[in-house]
Structure formats: structure tokens, C-alpha cells
Design a protein around this motif. Structure first.
Motif, PDB file in Angstrom:
ATOM      1  N   LYS A  28       0.846  -1.200   0.000  1.00 55.78           N
ATOM      2  CA  LYS A  28       0.000   0.000   0.000  1.00 55.78           C
ATOM      3  C   LYS A  28       0.880   1.247   0.000  1.00 55.78           C
ATOM      4  O   LYS A  28       1.990   1.256   0.541  1.00 55.78           O
ATOM      5  CB  LYS A  28      -0.909   0.019   1.227  1.00 55.78           C
ATOM      6  N   THR A  29       0.373   2.310  -0.599  1.00 55.30           N
ATOM      7  CA  THR A  29       1.184   3.521  -0.734  1.00 55.30           C
ATOM      8  C   THR A  29       0.826   4.620   0.261  1.00 55.30           C
ATOM      9  O   THR A  29       1.597   5.564   0.440  1.00 55.30           O
ATOM     10  CB  THR A  29       1.073   4.091  -2.160  1.00 55.30           C
ATOM     11  N   CYS A  30      -0.350   4.533   0.894  1.00 52.71           N
ATOM     12  CA  CYS A  30      -0.756   5.561   1.851  1.00 52.71           C
ATOM     13  C   CYS A  30      -1.396   4.901   3.064  1.00 52.71           C
ATOM     14  O   CYS A  30      -2.384   4.157   2.926  1.00 52.71           O
ATOM     15  CB  CYS A  30      -1.733   6.543   1.209  1.00 52.71           C
ATOM     16  N   ALA A  31      -0.826   5.144   4.231  1.00 53.54           N
ATOM     17  CA  ALA A  31      -1.400   4.661   5.485  1.00 53.54           C
ATOM     18  C   ALA A  31      -2.431   5.686   5.948  1.00 53.54           C
ATOM     19  O   ALA A  31      -2.106   6.855   6.155  1.00 53.54           O
ATOM     20  CB  ALA A  31      -0.317   4.484   6.536  1.00 53.54           C
ATOM     21  N   VAL A  32      -3.666   5.256   6.109  1.00 53.63           N
ATOM     22  CA  VAL A  32      -4.761   6.155   6.481  1.00 53.63           C
ATOM     23  C   VAL A  32      -5.239   5.799   7.883  1.00 53.63           C
ATOM     24  O   VAL A  32      -5.608   4.651   8.147  1.00 53.63           O
ATOM     25  CB  VAL A  32      -5.934   6.047   5.490  1.00 53.63           C
ATOM     26  N   TRP A  33      -5.188   6.795   8.767  1.00 51.59           N
ATOM     27  CA  TRP A  33      -5.716   6.545  10.106  1.00 51.59           C
ATOM     28  C   TRP A  33      -6.722   7.624  10.476  1.00 51.59           C
ATOM     29  O   TRP A  33      -6.589   8.778  10.092  1.00 51.59           O
ATOM     30  CB  TRP A  33      -4.595   6.424  11.136  1.00 51.59           C
ATOM     31  N   VAL A  34      -7.758   7.207  11.172  1.00 54.54           N
ATOM     32  CA  VAL A  34      -8.834   8.100  11.585  1.00 54.54           C
ATOM     33  C   VAL A  34      -8.706   8.337  13.085  1.00 54.54           C
ATOM     34  O   VAL A  34      -8.551   7.393  13.863  1.00 54.54           O
ATOM     35  CB  VAL A  34     -10.214   7.513  11.246  1.00 54.54           C
ATOM     36  N   ALA A  35      -8.753   9.600  13.464  1.00 53.92           N
ATOM     37  CA  ALA A  35      -8.557   9.993  14.861  1.00 53.92           C
ATOM     38  C   ALA A  35      -9.825  10.647  15.409  1.00 53.92           C
ATOM     39  O   ALA A  35      -9.954  11.877  15.376  1.00 53.92           O
ATOM     40  CB  ALA A  35      -7.369  10.939  14.995  1.00 53.92           C
ATOM     41  N   PRO A  36     -10.774   9.850  15.906  1.00 55.60           N
ATOM     42  CA  PRO A  36     -11.935  10.458  16.553  1.00 55.60           C
ATOM     43  C   PRO A  36     -11.512  11.105  17.874  1.00 55.60           C
ATOM     44  O   PRO A  36     -10.872  10.464  18.709  1.00 55.60           O
ATOM     45  CB  PRO A  36     -12.873   9.269  16.808  1.00 55.60           C
ATOM     46  N   ASN A  37     -11.841  12.362  18.047  1.00 61.20           N
ATOM     47  CA  ASN A  37     -11.585  13.034  19.311  1.00 61.20           C
ATOM     48  C   ASN A  37     -12.787  12.793  20.230  1.00 61.20           C
ATOM     49  O   ASN A  37     -13.846  13.405  20.056  1.00 61.20           O
ATOM     50  CB  ASN A  37     -11.380  14.532  19.093  1.00 61.20           C
ATOM     51  N   THR A 240       3.356   7.619   2.368  1.00 59.27           N
ATOM     52  CA  THR A 240       2.798   8.752   3.099  1.00 59.27           C
ATOM     53  C   THR A 240       1.787   8.289   4.156  1.00 59.27           C
ATOM     54  O   THR A 240       1.361   7.135   4.177  1.00 59.27           O
ATOM     55  CB  THR A 240       2.117   9.723   2.134  1.00 59.27           C
ATOM     56  N   VAL A 241       1.403   9.246   4.995  1.00 59.72           N
ATOM     57  CA  VAL A 241       0.413   9.011   6.041  1.00 59.72           C
ATOM     58  C   VAL A 241      -0.676  10.066   5.909  1.00 59.72           C
ATOM     59  O   VAL A 241      -0.388  11.258   5.816  1.00 59.72           O
ATOM     60  CB  VAL A 241       1.035   9.089   7.447  1.00 59.72           C
ATOM     61  N   MET A 242      -1.920   9.627   5.929  1.00 60.89           N
ATOM     62  CA  MET A 242      -3.051  10.548   5.938  1.00 60.89           C
ATOM     63  C   MET A 242      -3.816  10.356   7.232  1.00 60.89           C
ATOM     64  O   MET A 242      -4.275   9.260   7.540  1.00 60.89           O
ATOM     65  CB  MET A 242      -3.977  10.309   4.751  1.00 60.89           C
ATOM     66  N   CYS A 243      -3.967  11.435   7.985  1.00 60.09           N
ATOM     67  CA  CYS A 243      -4.767  11.417   9.203  1.00 60.09           C
ATOM     68  C   CYS A 243      -6.080  12.148   8.948  1.00 60.09           C
ATOM     69  O   CYS A 243      -6.101  13.203   8.318  1.00 60.09           O
ATOM     70  CB  CYS A 243      -4.010  12.075  10.349  1.00 60.09           C
ATOM     71  N   ILE A 244      -7.165  11.577   9.456  1.00 60.87           N
ATOM     72  CA  ILE A 244      -8.481  12.216   9.383  1.00 60.87           C
ATOM     73  C   ILE A 244      -8.952  12.464  10.820  1.00 60.87           C
ATOM     74  O   ILE A 244      -9.528  11.585  11.449  1.00 60.87           O
ATOM     75  CB  ILE A 244      -9.501  11.346   8.622  1.00 60.87           C
ATOM     76  N   ALA A 273      -4.774   2.184  -0.260  1.00 62.98           N
ATOM     77  CA  ALA A 273      -4.977   2.633   1.117  1.00 62.98           C
ATOM     78  C   ALA A 273      -4.765   1.496   2.113  1.00 62.98           C
ATOM     79  O   ALA A 273      -5.371   0.423   1.971  1.00 62.98           O
ATOM     80  CB  ALA A 273      -6.377   3.210   1.278  1.00 62.98           C
ATOM     81  N   TRP A 274      -3.923   1.747   3.087  1.00 67.08           N
ATOM     82  CA  TRP A 274      -3.788   0.845   4.240  1.00 67.08           C
ATOM     83  C   TRP A 274      -4.555   1.483   5.391  1.00 67.08           C
ATOM     84  O   TRP A 274      -4.167   2.525   5.898  1.00 67.08           O
ATOM     85  CB  TRP A 274      -2.318   0.653   4.614  1.00 67.08           C
ATOM     86  N   LEU A 275      -5.670   0.889   5.784  1.00 63.78           N
ATOM     87  CA  LEU A 275      -6.503   1.412   6.858  1.00 63.78           C
ATOM     88  C   LEU A 275      -5.961   0.880   8.171  1.00 63.78           C
ATOM     89  O   LEU A 275      -6.102  -0.305   8.480  1.00 63.78           O
ATOM     90  CB  LEU A 275      -7.962   0.993   6.656  1.00 63.78           C
ATOM     91  N   ALA A 276      -5.352   1.739   8.952  1.00 61.43           N
ATOM     92  CA  ALA A 276      -4.563   1.281  10.090  1.00 61.43           C
ATOM     93  C   ALA A 276      -4.823   2.128  11.321  1.00 61.43           C
ATOM     94  O   ALA A 276      -5.444   3.191  11.263  1.00 61.43           O
ATOM     95  CB  ALA A 276      -3.076   1.326   9.735  1.00 61.43           C
TER      96      ALA A 276
END
Length: 289
Positions: A28-37, A240-244, A273-276
Motif C-alpha cells: 500500500k502507498t498511503c497509510a490512512v488513520w482516523v482519529a476520533p476526538n 505517506t500518512v493521511m490522518c483524518i 490505502a492501508w486502513l490502520a
């Protein structure tokens, strides 16, 4: 030479072009992580001389109740959409939520989410804290989250994005793995501390829903489109890393949740996408550097 504050030297300068290529699991080329506050705001917190917790005089019933929507209603909308499309959460947790709304925390545990500390309350600021006070908050966070979730927290996002000059050194001393408090890169980067081995994981302000809706005045559709465009560019560059970063009382509103779900579905179906979770990304990065 211009006079000014000395660069704190928290990290080395590393030009983006020419770096070693990071390859995420399964190519995978982009590690995507979701950060619920998952946050808790006090309705009438102690007054801090450097920052007002509420725009209106205390108690700010309007501001408090708007944010309380997260823990009563919109958390479940947000969480269900994430789970439906395979996104695990890495929770930026106001640790007091473990006592105030344990069912919200338990829901995250049941979904297999990771937890890291966002301080005790999001209405208490780190400015001017003594070292003893800051240590107490770190120790309280470790202990409380362990008791509530069974997890030893590995990461930190300062409450309301406030810090002291010693925060990162203390995190390293207490064996934290990562901080979300630096916004300088689109890849995981090493952080210089007095002791320990701390890294910075990208945590976005640009695609944070708070900035999207409160600062940039986006519609729900515009915000969802921004997420897609952010992912497409990062995935094309690779390593790369994408944070949401999310706040349920914003993204979980009925008029916003639909476009948001469409953006998650787009990313989840993209083979790049690597959902991590945040900790998994840090571990994968460490294994390659």
C-alpha cells in the motif's frame, strides 16, 4: 541575521525528495488513520489567564450542549460509518470521559479501537503547568485508560493543543511511542528528546473537521471532497500518512454524515490505502528505518 526565538531543534531537517521510500503492508502507498476526538468539556471550568475555554461567560450552555451531542448521539453515527467501511479508530481521548461517559469508551473498545491521551479535560490547558502537574496528568492518563480499556496508551495529543517546553521530553521518559503534536510532515518522523525514542505521526490540521467547518467554513460536501483529494495526492506520492481527525458533534450531524461516508467508501475501495491504527503505522515505519 534576524533576531528571534531559537529553533527548539525538535527534529532534523529532511527534504521530502530523496528520502528512503516507505512501503506499507501489502504494498500500500498511503497509510490512512482516523482519529476520533472523544472529548469532555467542563461547563464551568477554572479560568485560565491565557485562554478562555468558552466564547460566552460561564456557564456556556450553548457551547457545552453542542459538544455534548458527541457523547449522546453523533458518536454512534460516526463510529458506525467508520466500522462499516473498515476504518479502525485511534482515539484522541479526554481521559475524564472514562468516568463521565464510560459507554462511549466501551463502544470504542468493542470496535477494536486504539486509545491515546488528549489530556484529562479539553477545557484544561498546559500553559504554565509545573513539571509535577504535567507528570501527574501523564500518570493519570496511563492509569485511567489502562483501567478502562486494558490498553497502555502509546501516544499523546496535548489537551486543546497546548504544551509546555518539557512535554515531549516527559512523553519519551514515560515510554510513549508517538506524539500527534507536530504538524510538520506527511510521513512519520523521529523527534529529538532528552531520553527515549519518540516519533511524530502526521496529525492533520488541514483536513481536521474542526478546521474544515469552523475555520475554512466548508460545507459537508466540500469537506468530503477535500478528504478525497488529500488521499489521492498522498497515495500517488507513496510512503505517506493521511490522518483524518474528527469530532463527532461536527461530522456526525445528519447533514454531514452522508458525504463523509461517501469519502470513506472511496478511500476504502482504493487499493492503495492501508486502513490502520496509529500504533500500527508507527510500528511499520520503525521496521523499515
Amino acid at each position: 541575521m534576524l533576531e528571534g526565538a531559537k529553533d527548539p531543534g525538535l527534529y532534523d531537517y529532511a527534504p521530502y525528495r530523496g528520502r528512503k521510500k516507505i512501503v506499507w503492508p501489502e504494498g500500500k502507498t498511503c497509510a490512512v488513520w482516523v482519529a476520533p476526538n472523544l472529548e469532555y468539556y467542563e461547563i464551568d471550568p477554572p479560568v485560565h489567564p491565557k485562554r478562555k475555554p468558552w466564547a460566552k461567560p460561564h456557564p456556556d450552555v450553548v457551547g457545552y450542549s453542542q459538544r455534548d451531542h458527541s457523547n449522546r448521539v453523533s458518536h454512534w453515527r460516526m463510529a458506525e460509518v467508520m466500522s462499516r467501511h473498515g476504518f479502525p479508530g485511534s482515539v484522541s481521548l479526554s481521559v475524564a470521559l472514562c468516568q463521565h461517559h464510560p459507554k462511549v469508551v466501551a463502544d470504542g473498545v468493542a470496535r477494536g479501537w486504539e486509545f491515546f491521551s488528549h489530556g484529562i479535560y479539553n477545557t484544561r490547558y498546559s500553559y504554565d503547568m509545573s513539571e509535577a502537574q504535567e507528570r501527574s496528568i501523564i500518570e493519570d492518563s496511563i492509569r485511567t485508560v489502562q483501567d478502562a480499556t486494558g490498553q497502555r496508551i502509546r501516544g499523546w495529543l496535548a489537551p486543546a493543543l497546548t504544551h509546555t517546553p518539557r512535554t515531549l521530553d516527559l512523553l519519551a521518559e514515560y515510554d510513549f511511542d508517538y506524539t500527534c503534536d507536530l504538524y510538520h510532515d506527511d510521513q512519520v518522523q523521529a523527534v529529538k528528546t532528552a531520553t527515549g525514542d519518540l516519533v511524530s505521526i502526521p496529525y492533520s490540521l488541514e483536513v481536521n473537521d474542526h478546521y474544515g467547518f469552523f475555520v475554512y467554513n466548508m460545507s459537508g460536501r466540500e469537506y468530503a471532497d477535500t478528504l478525497v483529494r488529500q488521499f489521492e495526492r498522498l497515495a500517488s506520492e507513496g510512503g505517506t500518512v493521511m490522518c483524518i481527525p474528527l469530532h463527532a458533534y461536527l461530522i456526525g450531524q445528519p447533514h454531514r454524515i452522508g458525504p463523509f461516508e461517501e469519502a470513506l467508501e472511496h478511500i476504502a475501495k482504493d487499493g492503495r490505502a492501508w486502513l490502520a491504527r496509529a500504533g500500527d503505522i508507527v510500528d511499520a515505519w520503525r521496521a523499515q528505518v
